[in-house]
Design a protein around this motif. Structure first.
Motif, PDB file in Angstrom:
ATOM      1  N   MET A 283      49.829 -11.634  38.645  1.00 39.43           N
ATOM      2  CA  MET A 283      50.282 -10.327  39.111  1.00 39.43           C
ATOM      3  C   MET A 283      49.958  -9.269  38.059  1.00 39.43           C
ATOM      4  O   MET A 283      50.160  -9.491  36.861  1.00 39.43           O
ATOM      5  N   ALA A 284      49.452  -8.124  38.483  1.00 42.98           N
ATOM      6  CA  ALA A 284      49.062  -7.063  37.560  1.00 42.98           C
ATOM      7  C   ALA A 284      50.289  -6.479  36.859  1.00 42.98           C
ATOM      8  O   ALA A 284      51.386  -6.402  37.426  1.00 42.98           O
ATOM      9  N   LEU A 285      50.096  -6.042  35.628  1.00 40.69           N
ATOM     10  CA  LEU A 285      51.173  -5.430  34.859  1.00 40.69           C
ATOM     11  C   LEU A 285      51.245  -3.948  35.173  1.00 40.69           C
ATOM     12  O   LEU A 285      50.251  -3.221  35.095  1.00 40.69           O
ATOM     13  N   THR A 286      52.440  -3.488  35.553  1.00 39.93           N
ATOM     14  CA  THR A 286      52.678  -2.079  35.872  1.00 39.93           C
ATOM     15  C   THR A 286      53.833  -1.575  35.016  1.00 39.93           C
ATOM     16  O   THR A 286      54.498  -2.362  34.322  1.00 39.93           O
ATOM     17  N   LEU A 287      54.092  -0.286  35.091  1.00 41.17           N
ATOM     18  CA  LEU A 287      55.230   0.260  34.363  1.00 41.17           C
ATOM     19  C   LEU A 287      56.527  -0.391  34.846  1.00 41.17           C
ATOM     20  O   LEU A 287      57.403  -0.734  34.045  1.00 41.17           O
ATOM     21  N   ARG A 288      56.641  -0.581  36.167  1.00 43.29           N
ATOM     22  CA  ARG A 288      57.851  -1.183  36.707  1.00 43.29           C
ATOM     23  C   ARG A 288      58.024  -2.629  36.216  1.00 43.29           C
ATOM     24  O   ARG A 288      59.103  -3.021  35.754  1.00 43.29           O
ATOM     25  N   SER A 289      56.948  -3.434  36.303  1.00 40.02           N
ATOM     26  CA  SER A 289      57.075  -4.846  35.891  1.00 40.02           C
ATOM     27  C   SER A 289      57.230  -4.969  34.379  1.00 40.02           C
ATOM     28  O   SER A 289      57.936  -5.862  33.887  1.00 40.02           O
ATOM     29  N   ALA A 290      56.607  -4.052  33.627  1.00 37.55           N
ATOM     30  CA  ALA A 290      56.769  -4.065  32.176  1.00 37.55           C
ATOM     31  C   ALA A 290      58.210  -3.760  31.786  1.00 37.55           C
ATOM     32  O   ALA A 290      58.808  -4.427  30.930  1.00 37.55           O
ATOM     33  N   ALA A 291      58.792  -2.753  32.438  1.00 42.97           N
ATOM     34  CA  ALA A 291      60.181  -2.395  32.145  1.00 42.97           C
ATOM     35  C   ALA A 291      61.122  -3.544  32.498  1.00 42.97           C
ATOM     36  O   ALA A 291      62.069  -3.846  31.757  1.00 42.97           O
ATOM     37  N   ARG A 292      60.846  -4.203  33.630  1.00 44.69           N
ATOM     38  CA  ARG A 292      61.685  -5.330  34.041  1.00 44.69           C
ATOM     39  C   ARG A 292      61.627  -6.454  33.005  1.00 44.69           C
ATOM     40  O   ARG A 292      62.652  -7.025  32.628  1.00 44.69           O
ATOM     41  N   LEU A 293      60.422  -6.777  32.550  1.00 47.00           N
ATOM     42  CA  LEU A 293      60.243  -7.848  31.560  1.00 47.00           C
ATOM     43  C   LEU A 293      60.968  -7.516  30.252  1.00 47.00           C
ATOM     44  O   LEU A 293      61.670  -8.360  29.675  1.00 47.00           O
ATOM     45  N   LEU A 294      60.789  -6.294  29.789  1.00 48.92           N
ATOM     46  CA  LEU A 294      61.425  -5.899  28.538  1.00 48.92           C
ATOM     47  C   LEU A 294      62.947  -5.899  28.660  1.00 48.92           C
ATOM     48  O   LEU A 294      63.662  -6.273  27.724  1.00 48.92           O
ATOM     49  N   ASP A 295      63.427  -5.507  29.814  1.00 48.49           N
ATOM     50  CA  ASP A 295      64.873  -5.498  30.046  1.00 48.49           C
ATOM     51  C   ASP A 295      65.423  -6.923  30.065  1.00 48.49           C
ATOM     52  O   ASP A 295      66.501  -7.198  29.528  1.00 48.49           O
ATOM     53  N   GLU A 296      64.674  -7.840  30.677  1.00 49.15           N
ATOM     54  CA  GLU A 296      65.098  -9.247  30.718  1.00 49.15           C
ATOM     55  C   GLU A 296      65.249  -9.829  29.323  1.00 49.15           C
ATOM     56  O   GLU A 296      66.097 -10.703  29.093  1.00 49.15           O
ATOM     57  N   HIS A 297      64.426  -9.348  28.398  1.00 47.96           N
ATOM     58  CA  HIS A 297      64.475  -9.846  27.020  1.00 47.96           C
ATOM     59  C   HIS A 297      65.318  -8.944  26.111  1.00 47.96           C
ATOM     60  O   HIS A 297      65.246  -9.072  24.881  1.00 47.96           O
ATOM     61  N   HIS A 298      66.083  -8.060  26.712  1.00 44.10           N
ATOM     62  CA  HIS A 298      67.015  -7.193  25.972  1.00 44.10           C
ATOM     63  C   HIS A 298      66.301  -6.343  24.924  1.00 44.10           C
ATOM     64  O   HIS A 298      66.829  -6.094  23.849  1.00 44.10           O
ATOM     65  N   LEU A 299      65.106  -5.894  25.256  1.00 41.37           N
ATOM     66  CA  LEU A 299      64.326  -5.054  24.352  1.00 41.37           C
ATOM     67  C   LEU A 299      64.269  -3.592  24.801  1.00 41.37           C
ATOM     68  O   LEU A 299      64.030  -2.701  23.985  1.00 41.37           O
ATOM     69  N   LEU A 300      64.472  -3.327  26.084  1.00 36.82           N
ATOM     70  CA  LEU A 300      64.310  -1.975  26.615  1.00 36.82           C
ATOM     71  C   LEU A 300      65.523  -1.109  26.283  1.00 36.82           C
ATOM     72  O   LEU A 300      66.662  -1.463  26.581  1.00 36.82           O
ATOM     73  N   ARG A 301      65.248   0.051  25.668  1.00 36.65           N
ATOM     74  CA  ARG A 301      66.314   1.032  25.426  1.00 36.65           C
ATOM     75  C   ARG A 301      66.371   2.038  26.572  1.00 36.65           C
ATOM     76  O   ARG A 301      67.422   2.245  27.163  1.00 36.65           O
ATOM     77  N   GLU A 302      65.254   2.657  26.866  1.00 40.03           N
ATOM     78  CA  GLU A 302      65.152   3.562  28.008  1.00 40.03           C
ATOM     79  C   GLU A 302      63.679   3.880  28.248  1.00 40.03           C
ATOM     80  O   GLU A 302      62.816   3.545  27.441  1.00 40.03           O
ATOM     81  N   ILE A 303      63.422   4.518  29.370  1.00 37.35           N
ATOM     82  CA  ILE A 303      62.099   5.042  29.690  1.00 37.35           C
ATOM     83  C   ILE A 303      62.188   6.562  29.598  1.00 37.35           C
ATOM     84  O   ILE A 303      63.098   7.177  30.170  1.00 37.35           O
ATOM     85  N   ILE A 304      61.237   7.155  28.879  1.00 37.83           N
ATOM     86  CA  ILE A 304      61.216   8.616  28.747  1.00 37.83           C
ATOM     87  C   ILE A 304      59.918   9.133  29.349  1.00 37.83           C
ATOM     88  O   ILE A 304      58.823   8.744  28.931  1.00 37.83           O
ATOM     89  N   ALA A 305      60.054   9.988  30.359  1.00 35.90           N
ATOM     90  CA  ALA A 305      58.893  10.609  31.014  1.00 35.90           C
ATOM     91  C   ALA A 305      59.168  12.102  31.128  1.00 35.90           C
ATOM     92  O   ALA A 305      59.886  12.538  32.031  1.00 35.90           O
ATOM     93  N   GLY A 306      58.659  12.880  30.179  1.00 38.22           N
ATOM     94  CA  GLY A 306      58.962  14.307  30.155  1.00 38.22           C
ATOM     95  C   GLY A 306      60.432  14.520  29.894  1.00 38.22           C
ATOM     96  O   GLY A 306      61.002  14.019  28.922  1.00 38.22           O
ATOM     97  N   ASP A 307      61.089  15.242  30.817  1.00 34.07           N
ATOM     98  CA  ASP A 307      62.521  15.493  30.680  1.00 34.07           C
ATOM     99  C   ASP A 307      63.375  14.369  31.259  1.00 34.07           C
ATOM    100  O   ASP A 307      64.609  14.400  31.146  1.00 34.07           O
ATOM    101  N   LEU A 308      62.724  13.406  31.897  1.00 34.92           N
ATOM    102  CA  LEU A 308      63.448  12.312  32.543  1.00 34.92           C
ATOM    103  C   LEU A 308      63.708  11.173  31.550  1.00 34.92           C
ATOM    104  O   LEU A 308      62.781  10.638  30.946  1.00 34.92           O
ATOM    105  N   TRP A 309      64.980  10.810  31.407  1.00 33.51           N
ATOM    106  CA  TRP A 309      65.381   9.650  30.614  1.00 33.51           C
ATOM    107  C   TRP A 309      66.063   8.693  31.581  1.00 33.51           C
ATOM    108  O   TRP A 309      67.054   9.053  32.227  1.00 33.51           O
TER     109      TRP A 309
END
Length: 540
Positions: A1-27
């Motif tokens: 399966m191709a790696l996307t922003l959504r699947s990357a965030a899910r993987l990082l969250d599963e491993h307790h590494l994700l703090r947040e996603i920042i896209a412009g003014d969106l946190w």
């Protein structure tokens, strides 16, 4: 399966590494709120110079915001970092607690988890990793029709037969998974890789489980402010391989073996051992149970003759036969025993002493590794020169032991030509001298990979550790001149005809064609080629 922003965030969250996603003014923690979250990444890199349209950039190490100047113009899709860089890029950022760990996990996913298509073998220890890795690859190639890849401190091999010089003992995680993918695509079934203490210190193998892990030995090394502050830290990092393995092979007589076995028991990892004996097993069937207690191990190697020119190997009570290596030294036969133990743990070298087992042993015999135990004989004086990568107390001790075993009857006059690395492993400077000084006749200190340190300062530091008043210790800064002068001095001594054999040991660089100065590789002829040229031999 191709790696996307959504699947990357899910993987990082599963491993307790994700703090947040920042896209412009969106946190946010929800990648679905970011435009293009399901668009596959076209590439993954940790080098801003290689960013192209659709790239995911991993900002590891001492990453600076200015590295991202102009990056949006090249189509950066997203970045992974432990800091917010939204002030310099419009690309969304996956902000994590540890960028190196995140990079390893994401690289594995981007390249389709190639480790799942390979039997992955990791080898660690203070000495013998490279030789054991090459022996193991030879065995596995023999048993699989050439389908074993290799990552080593000397070369990388991704197709079972083509070798390219490597940059690191253990590649950066992103490079490692990229190379694994290439190996798997090339039809490789096995991968043998050296695993350094730094690989765990800086998370180059984070998230990787080894089908077989081998822990060869341990002694102090790599102790410095930029590597390991203490021996405890060095050993602790190496021990992580046990927790990340399905099965373990270890050196029976190694220091701290009890602790390694406690690690294995804690993590439910089955363990088997290998050992070198000075005599044949006591029982006729070569049973490990019949070995002297100090040598009792699952795989045992012992001399087949008084000259130690050949050895026999037994595993789980079966005498597998005789092996006669191109690489000299009892310690290399111990490495061969480790390779046999690894192959057995991988399930490809079976109990019976059959044709396949015999062929596997024979596959190790012609193995040579550039810069490892390369022996030259001067036709003019009979002087023996050995070029080796020995660079710490344990390896220097083993090398001099070999000289005394092989040439002791000729009362060898031993000259050691060596330097030591700059900016790291400061303990080696003292330990090399301590290992050698009471066992050699002459010490020549010279240039090695001094990096940003002064060559002369390193040599003077090493000479300050000389306490033997009878040792002739000299400093010759130019490495080529140091070897040339040592050969000429040995020839002059040979003319004295006092019956002593001159043996020159040139260590630390092996066959490397460069010396590292000020973070750059400066061309260098190579220890092996300098010796061959001085002896009038055909270079390689």
């Amino acid at each position: 399966m191709a790696l996307t922003l959504r699947s990357a965030a899910r993987l990082l969250d599963e491993h307790h590494l994700l703090r947040e996603i920042i896209a412009g003014d969106l946190w946010t923690l929800d990648a679905a709120r970011v435009d293009g979250c399901d668009e596959p990444f076209a590439g993954i890199t940790y080098d801003t110079r290689t960013v192209a349209a659709g790239s995911l950039l991993c900002c590891k190490g001492r990453f600076k915001a200015e590295y991202l100047d102009g990056i949006d113009g090249r189509g950066l899709a997203a970045y992974v970092a432990d800091a917010d860089f939204s002030s310099v890029t419009k690309a969304p950022g996956l902000i994590v607690t540890d960028a190196r760990k995140a990079m390893s996990l994401l690289a594995a996913e981007f390249f389709g988890r190639p480790q799942d298509e390979l039997t992955v073998i990791g080898i660690t220890g203070t000495k013998g990793k490279t030789t054991t890795a090459y022996f193991t690859q030879a065995i596995l190639n023999a048993l699989s029709g050439g389908r074993c890849a290799l990552f080593s401190s000397v070369d990388n091999c991704l197709d079972g037969h083509t070798y390219a010089e490597s940059d690191l003992t253990t590649p950066e995680s992103l490079d490692a998974f990229r190379m694994m993918r290439e190996a798997a695509s090339n039809g490789m079934q096995y991968l043998v890789m050296e695993v350094s203490s730094q690989a765990y210190k800086v998370d180059r193998v984070y998230g990787l489980t080894f089908d077989v892990a081998a822990f060869l030995n341990i002694s102090p090394d790599h102790i410095s402010p930029i590597e390991h502050p203490t021996f405890e830290d060095y050993l602790y990092c190496k021990r992580q391989i046990v927790a990340n393995a399905k099965t373990l092979v270890y050196g029976k007589g190694m220091a701290h073996a009890d602790l390694i076995l406690e690690d294995a028991a804690r993590h439910g990892v089955p363990a088997s051992s290998f050992a070198l004996s000075d005599q044949a097993p006591l029982s006729p069937d070569a049973s490990a149970a019949g070995m002297p207690s100090a040598d009792r191990a699952d795989t045992v190697v012992w001399p087949a003759d008084d000259a130690h020119d050949a050895f026999r190997i037994a595993s789980d009570g079966v005498d597998l036969g005789e092996v006669r290596l191109a690489l000299d030294g009892d310690f290399n036969y111990l490495n061969a025993a480790a390779a046999v133990a690894i192959a057995r743990a991988a399930g490809v070298l079976h109990d019976a002493a059959d044709d396949a087992s015999a062929a596997a042993l024979r596959a190790m015999e012609p193995v040579r590794i550039a810069g490892r135990m390369e022996r030259f004989v001067d036709p003019h004086s009979g002087t023996v020169a050995i070029v080796d990568y020995a660079h710490n107390y344990a390896s220097v001790t083993a090398l001099i032991d070999y000289v005394n075993e092989r040439y002791g009857s000729r009362n060898p006059r031993i000259t050691l030509v060596t330097g030591s690395a700059g900016n790291k492993a400061y303990d080696r400077r003292r330990e090399i001298v301590e290992a050698a000084q009471h066992r050699i006749d002459r010490l020549v200190l010279t240039h090695e990979d001094t990096d940003t340190e002064s060559v002369e300062a390193i040599c003077r530091d090493m000479r300050s550790h000389v306490t033997d008043p009878h040792l002739d210790a000299a400093i010759i800064l130019d490495r080529t001149q140091a070897i040339e002068d040592t050969v000429e001095e040995a020839r002059a001594h040979a003319r004295c005809d006092d019956g002593r054999l001159d043996v020159i040991l040139v260590i630390g660089k092996g066959e490397e064609r460069w010396i590292k100065v000020l973070n750059k590789h400066v061309p260098y002829e190579g220890d092996d080629r300098v010796v061959a040229r001085m002896f009038g031999l055909n270079g390689d």
